[in-house]
Design an enzyme around this catalytic site. Sequence first.
Site, PDB file in Angstrom:
ATOM      1  N   HIS A 158      35.881  89.618  27.153  1.00 58.41           N
ATOM      2  CA  HIS A 158      34.698  90.050  27.925  1.00 58.41           C
ATOM      3  C   HIS A 158      33.776  88.874  28.244  1.00 58.41           C
ATOM      4  O   HIS A 158      32.575  89.058  28.410  1.00 58.41           O
ATOM      5  CB  HIS A 158      33.905  91.129  27.177  1.00 58.41           C
ATOM      6  CG  HIS A 158      34.752  92.232  26.617  1.00 58.41           C
ATOM      7  ND1 HIS A 158      35.027  93.389  27.312  1.00 58.41           N
ATOM      8  CD2 HIS A 158      35.428  92.344  25.442  1.00 58.41           C
ATOM      9  CE1 HIS A 158      35.806  94.169  26.581  1.00 58.41           C
ATOM     10  NE2 HIS A 158      36.074  93.554  25.445  1.00 58.41           N
ATOM     11  N   SER A 279      26.971  66.365  46.303  1.00 55.24           N
ATOM     12  CA  SER A 279      26.218  67.200  47.229  1.00 55.24           C
ATOM     13  C   SER A 279      25.539  66.294  48.248  1.00 55.24           C
ATOM     14  O   SER A 279      25.173  65.166  47.940  1.00 55.24           O
ATOM     15  CB  SER A 279      25.177  68.000  46.449  1.00 55.24           C
ATOM     16  OG  SER A 279      24.115  68.362  47.293  1.00 55.24           O
ATOM     17  N   LYS A 285      24.291  66.182  41.609  1.00 57.51           N
ATOM     18  CA  LYS A 285      25.396  67.128  41.481  1.00 57.51           C
ATOM     19  C   LYS A 285      26.791  66.529  41.536  1.00 57.51           C
ATOM     20  O   LYS A 285      27.041  65.551  42.237  1.00 57.51           O
ATOM     21  CB  LYS A 285      25.282  68.210  42.565  1.00 57.51           C
ATOM     22  CG  LYS A 285      24.107  69.126  42.295  1.00 57.51           C
ATOM     23  CD  LYS A 285      24.272  70.446  42.975  1.00 57.51           C
ATOM     24  CE  LYS A 285      25.368  71.248  42.354  1.00 57.51           C
ATOM     25  NZ  LYS A 285      25.587  72.484  43.086  1.00 57.51           N
ATOM     26  N   GLU A 292      37.535  75.280  43.158  1.00 58.58           N
ATOM     27  CA  GLU A 292      36.910  76.273  44.040  1.00 58.58           C
ATOM     28  C   GLU A 292      37.789  76.534  45.265  1.00 58.58           C
ATOM     29  O   GLU A 292      37.958  77.674  45.697  1.00 58.58           O
ATOM     30  CB  GLU A 292      35.535  75.792  44.493  1.00 58.58           C
ATOM     31  CG  GLU A 292      34.484  75.862  43.406  1.00 58.58           C
ATOM     32  CD  GLU A 292      33.172  75.267  43.876  1.00 58.58           C
ATOM     33  OE1 GLU A 292      32.192  76.005  43.951  1.00 58.58           O
ATOM     34  OE2 GLU A 292      33.125  74.062  44.188  1.00 58.58           O
TER      35      GLU A 292
END
Length: 462
Positions: A158, A279, A285, A292
């Site tokens: 979970h 970024s 970043k 992704e």
Amino acid sequence: MTEKQTWSQRFESALHPAIARFNASISFDIELIEYDITGSQAHAKMLAHTGIISHEEGEALFNGLERVRQEYRQGQFQPGVDAEDVHFAVEKRLTEIVGDVGKKLHTARSRNDQVGTDTRLYLRDQIQQIRQQLRDFQTVLVDIAEKNVETLIPGYTHLQRAQPVSLAHHLLAYFQMAQRDWERLEDVCKRVNISPLGCGALAGTTFPIDRHYTANLLHFDNVYANSLDGVSDRDFAIEFLCAASIIMVHLSRLSEEVILWASEEFRFVTLKDSCATGSSIMPQKKNPDVPELVRGKTGRVFGHLQAMLVIMKGLPLAYNKDLQEDKEGIFDSVNTVKACLEAMTILLQEGLEFRHQRLATAVTEDFANATDVADYLAARGVPFREAYNIVGKVVKTSIAAGKLLKDLQLEEWQQIHPAFAADIYEAITPRQVVAARNSYGGTGFVQVRQALLNARTQLIVK
Ligand code: ARG
């Protein structure tokens, strides 16, 4: 369009240019050209072998086709939309090269059995390439796992911390998924590798062809037993797309984990510069673009599977032009799976660094050893459900006191239950918690080492 089509003697006028473009598949089925040539060469040999054409004619066709192949490889042959599809394109160029004998190539054959043959030859090739890539991916997983048998990582259910596990055990779970993918593709290949060549347009042919002869030349395992089925079956494509989708499920799940692990919330891995991106606006970043993209590309492969199922569901026998729609989805799925496997293999190999210090801390900062306290009592005669309830109370009071289980005094343990002794501390260290799960297939170090040996053995099979 000025030229009339190959089939156009029956027709008064040429196709409307927009309809010609709409109808044409050459822009994408050019991908099949080498398989089309190979299939045609086998067909030409068979025509000569059976006496349907002469041996000289067979040879002229074979060699002419080889020339088309060379011209294509050298970039001299680039058929345009007027060719309609790759089959017409090759036949037309062949006839330009060898003269009228070229017009004999299509004896006892239809584009319907031809395109089915080409697609199967293509898929058979691609499946072997994907299986090899799966092997590379599995090898990297085992390489990393071997170095991390004793590295512990929180295990989750979970997405809540559940029990710590060996990082090797975690990685080997993906090895097993890839192993099933590898086996599944082998199984799919059994249905891919059946020859429809000689089924003709739908009903077979009046010529004394030898379907087994072409099947042998093309290394098919068998021939379709029913010509209607042979030209209209795309089960093999559906099965491939299904296998491809499952591969993508696995890669996408791993991607999701890497994305989580790389987040500030987890900090289990650092992304190396070679596999991460920045970024354009936030200078701090480092983004996990590779996983992704893999996660994102998964959707298109699922889409192709769905499309193929829908294309098929209402088709009456036998060939229908709807079937031309099978190709782009197959090609895109093949290219996507190959690109994703390559990227994920590189990411694992050189794009990820596990943060060992952080992982070591992570497995000591929670109550993931609570089950082991219950098991401790159960091993000393307390019925498990009773032990479970006792430990539930221990966790509750510990949380209230701002303590972890390891911080409880021995007296506190013994107030909870007299069966607790000094060895409880050792029993709840993360290392012991992992080591103790020595059941077959569990995360215990002995099991994991055996699993690694088994994995290496499986990898020997190519
Ligand atoms: N380009 C066609 C396809 O991909 C080849 C078969 C055409 N057959 C036909 N009867 N029009 O399906």
